[in-house]
Design a protein around this motif. Structure first.
Motif, mmCIF file in Angstrom:
data_model
loop_
_atom_site.group_PDB
_atom_site.id
_atom_site.type_symbol
_atom_site.label_atom_id
_atom_site.label_comp_id
_atom_site.label_asym_id
_atom_site.label_seq_id
_atom_site.Cartn_x
_atom_site.Cartn_y
_atom_site.Cartn_z
ATOM 1 N N SER A 1 5.132 -10.303 -2.052
ATOM 2 C CA SER A 1 6.172 -9.452 -1.467
ATOM 3 C C SER A 1 5.996 -7.995 -1.869
ATOM 4 O O SER A 1 6.065 -7.089 -1.018
ATOM 5 N N VAL A 2 5.765 -7.735 -3.155
ATOM 6 C CA VAL A 2 5.608 -6.355 -3.620
ATOM 7 C C VAL A 2 4.334 -5.737 -3.057
ATOM 8 O O VAL A 2 4.327 -4.580 -2.626
ATOM 9 N N ALA A 3 3.246 -6.507 -3.033
ATOM 10 C CA ALA A 3 1.983 -5.991 -2.488
ATOM 11 C C ALA A 3 2.121 -5.659 -1.011
ATOM 12 O O ALA A 3 1.634 -4.615 -0.547
ATOM 13 N N THR A 4 2.807 -6.522 -0.260
ATOM 14 C CA THR A 4 3.008 -6.254 1.171
ATOM 15 C C THR A 4 3.883 -5.037 1.379
ATOM 16 O O THR A 4 3.632 -4.221 2.279
ATOM 17 N N LEU A 5 4.921 -4.883 0.558
ATOM 18 C CA LEU A 5 5.798 -3.715 0.666
ATOM 19 C C LEU A 5 5.023 -2.428 0.415
ATOM 20 O O LEU A 5 5.171 -1.438 1.157
ATOM 21 N N ILE A 6 4.188 -2.418 -0.626
ATOM 22 C CA ILE A 6 3.384 -1.233 -0.923
ATOM 23 C C ILE A 6 2.425 -0.938 0.225
ATOM 24 O O ILE A 6 2.293 0.208 0.678
ATOM 25 N N GLY A 7 1.746 -1.976 0.703
ATOM 26 C CA GLY A 7 0.825 -1.782 1.812
ATOM 27 C C GLY A 7 1.523 -1.308 3.072
ATOM 28 O O GLY A 7 0.998 -0.461 3.809
#
Length: 290
Positions: free
Chosen positions: A92-98
């Motif tokens: 979730s955090v990686a997708t949000l950053i991306g």
């Protein structure tokens, strides 16, 4: 009449509300919510700790462990309940950053339509030339399997794909009259991008965000399967599949349970993305239960 009414319906109810009328979206949400609840509540209701020894390794019939033990004699069910938070949080955090990085780059490039556009898109093309998993493996083997690094690598390698989709959706909107009117009124570039351009491409961005979340889950689960968990002997669904695969014929639950959870999670996010994409593309619009 159908073609005239459809844009009005989307304008009134919004992309998300229209997508909720499709059965695939509702099923996807149900699967994702179920697994999120398991991941959040699981550690509180697990009968044993994540690394607590309960009996002989790889046994099905162990008192107090109704799904048996894993390769190290730990309770499979407890490990499963403890193992969902990691993959969901990291993905979730990686997708949000991306998503934030990629959509910003795509919007700026589309609005500029000049030299900056060329520079940004060529940089994204260079990043797309390298396989996402390969870059993650190189970084992790160099620095070590740390949570911040996994988030950063997956997020940064997700951004180019989102940037490409954002730019492709935004370029036709930039050419429309209301963008020129906003510029003529003296609105700043930031305001034009955020208030005029972004709201008109939110549908494709929601679709792409869901799709990237699906791929992020797969990448992070794959890293766990390869043994690159954030902690040694961590309760992680991907790592559980890798650890217990040798005992698949003895006690399949140690491998099957986390594998099923990962599969259902990716299917759920995929169905959500499919529902949103059908709504944006105006497919099945007249059939709410399609």
């Amino acid at each position: 009449m159908t073609q005239i009414n459809e844009p009005v319906e989307i304008a009134q109810h919004g992309v998300v509300r229209a997508a909720l009328g499709l059965w695939r979206t509702r099923i996807g949400i149900a699967l994702v919510v179920l697994l999120v609840v398991v991941a959040i509540v699981g550690p509180w209701v697990a009968p044993y700790g994540a690394d607590e020894f309960v009996g002989t390794a790889n046994l099905r019939d162990v008192q107090g462990a109704w799904l048996g033990t894993d390769y190290f004699g730990q309770d499979v069910w407890s490990r499963f309940l403890h193992g969902g938070r990691s993959i969901l949080f990291l993905a979730s955090v990686a997708t949000l950053i991306g998503f934030l990085l990629g959509s910003t780059i795509g919007l700026v490039a589309a609005y500029d339509r000049g030299r900056l556009d060329d520079v940004l898109m060529r940089a994204m093309d260079v990043m797309l030339a390298f396989p996402q998993l390969l870059l993650a493996l190189v970084a992790i083997t160099t620095v070590g399997p740390q949570a911040w690094l996994i988030i950063a690598i997956v997020g940064f390698t997700t951004a180019p794909r989102i940037a490409r989709i954002t730019r492709g959706a935004a370029v036709p909107v930039v050419e429309r009259d209301f963008i020129g009117a906003a510029e003529a009124l003296g609105e700043s570039k930031f305001r034009v991008i955020t208030r005029e351009l972004l709201p008109n491409i939110i549908g494709p961005l929601l679709v792409e965000a869901n799709l990237r979340l699906t791929y992020s889950i797969g990448i992070i689960a794959g890293l766990g399967f390869l043994g690159f968990a954030t902690e040694r002997n961590a309760a992680d669904w991907g790592l559980m599949v890798q650890e217990n695969r040798v005992a698949l014929s003895v006690n399949p639950w140690g491998t099957a349970l986390p594998a099923i959870a990962i599969a259902l999670l990716t299917v759920g996010t995929g169905l959500m993305s499919d529902g949103l994409s059908r709504t944006v593309a105006r497919i099945d619009r007249g059939r709410p239960d399609a």
